[in-house]
Design an enzyme around this catalytic site. Structure first.
Site, short mmCIF file in Angstrom:
data_model
loop_
_atom_site.label_atom_id
_atom_site.label_comp_id
_atom_site.label_asym_id
_atom_site.label_seq_id
_atom_site.Cartn_x
_atom_site.Cartn_y
_atom_site.Cartn_z
N GLY A 80 -30.55 -117.20 -23.22
CA GLY A 80 -29.87 -118.49 -23.07
C GLY A 80 -29.49 -118.70 -21.62
O GLY A 80 -29.52 -117.78 -20.80
N GLY A 91 -24.19 -122.94 -17.03
CA GLY A 91 -23.95 -123.52 -15.73
C GLY A 91 -23.99 -122.52 -14.59
O GLY A 91 -24.29 -122.89 -13.44
N MET A 92 -23.71 -121.25 -14.86
CA MET A 92 -23.64 -120.25 -13.79
C MET A 92 -24.92 -119.43 -13.66
O MET A 92 -25.15 -118.81 -12.64
CB MET A 92 -22.47 -119.31 -14.03
CG MET A 92 -21.11 -119.96 -13.93
SD MET A 92 -20.64 -120.31 -12.23
CE MET A 92 -20.27 -118.65 -11.64
N GLY A 93 -25.75 -119.40 -14.70
CA GLY A 93 -26.94 -118.57 -14.63
C GLY A 93 -27.61 -118.42 -15.97
O GLY A 93 -27.40 -119.23 -16.88
N VAL A 106 -28.92 -115.65 -19.20
CA VAL A 106 -28.73 -114.37 -19.87
C VAL A 106 -30.07 -113.94 -20.47
O VAL A 106 -30.73 -114.71 -21.16
CB VAL A 106 -27.65 -114.45 -20.98
CG1 VAL A 106 -27.50 -113.10 -21.65
CG2 VAL A 106 -26.33 -114.91 -20.40
N LYS A 153 -26.88 -110.73 -17.56
CA LYS A 153 -26.53 -112.07 -17.08
C LYS A 153 -26.82 -112.14 -15.59
O LYS A 153 -26.25 -111.37 -14.81
CB LYS A 153 -25.06 -112.36 -17.36
CG LYS A 153 -24.61 -113.76 -16.96
CD LYS A 153 -23.16 -113.98 -17.40
CE LYS A 153 -22.67 -115.37 -17.08
NZ LYS A 153 -21.27 -115.59 -17.53
N ASP A 185 -10.73 -119.46 -22.03
CA ASP A 185 -11.80 -120.31 -22.56
C ASP A 185 -12.20 -119.87 -23.97
O ASP A 185 -13.38 -119.73 -24.29
CB ASP A 185 -13.02 -120.27 -21.63
CG ASP A 185 -13.96 -121.46 -21.84
OD1 ASP A 185 -13.51 -122.49 -22.40
OD2 ASP A 185 -15.13 -121.38 -21.43
#
Length: 487
Positions: free
Chosen positions: A21, A24-26, A28, A43, A138
Site C-alpha cells: 500500500g 502520503g509519506m511513502g 509499504v 515502509k 491518529d
C-alpha cells in the site's frame, strides 16, 4: 513516488517482494530479510520528502517512537535505515489481517460485545504506549488492524506512529524537540479530540477520545460527527452534543450502560473523560459485568446504505430522540437548553443524569437533575439561548483559520520542493516525477514552471547542435499545463 521493482534489495538486507500500500509519506512493501528469510513489512519514505529535513526527522521520530513499544496490541518495529538512493526506510512486523476500516466498510457496524472487545485490545496497546511516553494522535479505523491470534479473529493491533507525540523521558531521549508546527496535519478530522481541533497541548486523554469515536462508529455504523466539510466536523467535536445511538442506530440494541460509557469517553473537556487507558479497560469490564448476560445476545443488524463520508449511513429512518443514557423522571416533557461543553448527550423531557451501572460519576461531579426553567418571562432568555450557537460559530471560524494555515503551509512546502526538483533534478525521469507531482497539487502557479521545463537545451555551440534534455517529460508537462489551465 515510483514503485521499487520487485527483487530490489534495500540496504543489502531486505528484498522487496511486492507492494502492500501507499500513503502520503511513502510506500509499504512486503519484503524478506535476505539472510534469515524472515518476512517483514518495509515502509520506504518518498525520496522527495526524504530530502526535506522536517519530513526526515518526522520519519526518524516514528521509528524511535515505535521502537520503544513492544506489545502484542501494537505492530512491532525492528529496524531503521537508509537506502542507497537516500530514501529512509522502516522495517516492521508483517501483519496478516484486515484494517478495521475495511471490516466496517463490509459489515457496517458490530454487535456491542464485539465492539467493546476490539476497543479493549486497542486500549491495552495505548496503555503500553502511554506508559512509554508516546501519544499516538491518529487513532482511527485505518490504523487498527484485526488479525487472527490464538483463536481470536478480532485481535486488534495499532499501526502507524508517524505523528506520535513524545512526552516525558521519551521526549528527552529523542532530544526533546517536538516536530509539530504549521504545515503539518496532525490527526484526522473525524477522529480528532476537541483539544486537537483547537491546537491545544494534548496528552494521552486525546487518544482516549479518538478511541471513543471509533467505538461509537463500531456501535452506530458511522462516526458521531459527519460532514463533507472538514472544518464543520472539527467544530462539531468542539461544540455539538454527541447524537444518541437511539437516533443514529435505533435497532442496534446497545445497553444504556454501554452508551453512557462511550459518551463519557467523548466528553468535550478532557477532565470529564475517563483519565487513563487502564481505567477505560476497567470501566469496560465493569460495564460488561453490570449488563445481564441475557441482554448480551446481539440483535439482527440491518445493513445501512453507504453514506457520503465513506463508512456507513444511519440505519433506517431517524427516530425521535430517546437517549439511552438518561432515566426519565415524572413531569411534563420539555426541551433542555442547547448542549455546550461536555454535554453527555441529548436529554428528552425532565431527566436525571446518572452514572452508568457499575461506574462512578466523573471525578468531582455528583448526579444532577435538570428541570425546565420557570415559565416567568426572562428578558435575557433569548440571549442565553443564542449564546452557545454564537460561541460555536466563533469556534468554527477559529478552527477554519487554523486548519487553513496548516493546509496552506503543507501545500506550499510540497509545491516548493517539487519546483526545486523540476529545476535541479539530475535525471529527466526525476524531473518528470516532479511534473506529475505538480499536476496532482492542482496549483496554477506551476504553469509558468512547467512551460519553462518543456525545453531544457544542453550541449552544442551558440545554439547549434544542442539537445532537449527534458524531452522525456515534454508531453507530460504540456498535458499538465492544459489540465491546470482548465481548472
Amino acid at each position: 513516488m515510483s514503485s521499487v521493482p520487485i527483487g530490489t534489495v534495500i540496504d543489502a538486507r531486505y528484498r522487496i517482494l511486492g507492494e502492500l500500500g501507499r500513503g502520503g509519506m511513502g510506500t509499504v512493501y512486503e519484503a524478506e530479510h535476505v539472510t534469515i528469510r524472515k518476512p517483514v513489512a518495509l515502509k520506504l519514505l518518498d525520496p522527495l520528502l526524504g530530502r526535506n529535513d522536517a519530513h526526515a526527522q518526522r520519519f526518524e521520530r516514528e521509528a524511535f517512537a515505535a521502537g520503544r513499544i513492544e506489545h502484542p496490541n501494537c505492530v512491532t518495529v525492528s529496524d531503521f535505515g537508509r537506502h542507497e538512493d537516500g530514501s529512509l526506510y522502516l522495517v516492521m512486523e508483517l501483519v496478516r489481517g484486515r484494517s478495521l476500516a475495511d471490516v466496517l466498510d463490509d459489515e457496517q457496524r458490530f454487535a456491542w460485545p464485539r465492539a467493546l472487545h476490539i476497543a479493549r485490545h486497542v486500549l491495552r496497546g495505548l496503555a503500553h504506549a502511554h506508559a512509554a511516553g508516546i501519544v499516538h494522535r491518529d487513532i482511527k479505523p485505518e490504523n487498527i488492524v484485526l488479525v487472527d491470534h490464538d483463536g481470536d479473529p478480532d485481535f486488534a493491533k495499532i499501526l502507524d506512529f508517524g505523528i506520535a507525540k513524545l512526552v516525558g523521558d521519551a521526549a528527552a531521549d529523542a532530544g526533546g524537540e517536538q516536530l509539530t508546527q504549521a504545515g503539518f496535519t496532525v490527526g484526522t478530522p473525524t477522529y480528532l479530540s476537541p483539544e486537537q481541533a483547537f491546537g491545544d497541548e494534548i496528552d494521552a486523554r486525546s487518544d482516549l477520545y479518538s478511541l471513543s469515536v471509533v467505538l461509537y462508529e463500531m456501535l452506530a455504523g458511522r462516526p458521531p460527527f459527519v460532514s463533507g466539510d472538514k472544518l464543520a466536523v472539527l467544530s462539531m467535536h468542539v461544540g455539538r452534543a454527541v447524537p444518541p445511538l437511539a437516533e443514529v442506530a435505533p435497532d442496534a440494541a446497545v445497553p444504556p450502560a454501554v452508551e453512557r460509557l462511550v459518551l463519557r469517553g467523548l466528553a468535550k473537556r478532557r477532565d470529564d473523560r475517563i483519565q487513563t487507558a487502564e481505567a477505560y479497560i476497567e470501566a469496560i469490564d465493569r460495564c460488561l459485568a453490570a449488563v445481564p448476560a441475557a441482554s448480551r445476545a446481539p440483535a439482527p443488524i440491518a445493513t445501512p446504505a453507504p453514506a457520503p463520508h465513506g463508512r456507513a449511513a444511519t440505519p433506517g429512518p431517524i427516530a425521535p430522540a430517546t437517549p439511552g443514557p438518561v432515566a426519565p423522571a415524572p413531569g411534563p416533557a420539555a426541551t433542555p437548553p442547547p448542549a455546550t461543553g461536555s454535554a453527555p448527550g441529548a436529554t428528552a423531557g425532565r431527566a436525571a443524569v446518572v452514572a452508568p451501572a457499575g461506574l462512578p460519576p466523573p471525578s468531582g461531579t455528583e448526579p444532577t437533575v435538570w428541570a425546565p426553567p420557570p415559565a416567568a418571562a426572562d428578558p435575557l432568555a433569548r440571549v442565553r439561548r443564542w449564546l452557545p450557537r454564537v460561541a460555536a460559530a466563533v469556534v468554527a471560524l477559529l478552527i477554519a483559520a487554523a486548519v487553513a494555515s496548516h493546509l496552506l503551509g503543507s501545500h506550499d512546502a510540497r509545491f516548493d520542493a517539487l519546483v526545486d526538483q523540476l529545476r535541479t533534478g539530475k535525471t529527466c525521469a526525476e524531473r518528470r516525477e516532479a511534473v506529475l507531482g505538480l499536476r496532482e497539487l492542482r496549483d496554477k502557479r506551476a504553469i509558468k514552471e512547467l512551460k519553462r521545463a518543456r525545453y531544457r537545451m544542453r550541449g552544442g555551440v551558440l545554439g547549434i547542435g544542442d539537445r532537449n534534455t527534458n524531452k522525456c517529460l515534454k508531453a507530460d508537462a504540456e498535458a499538465a499545463i492544459e489540465f491546470l489551465q482548465s481548472l
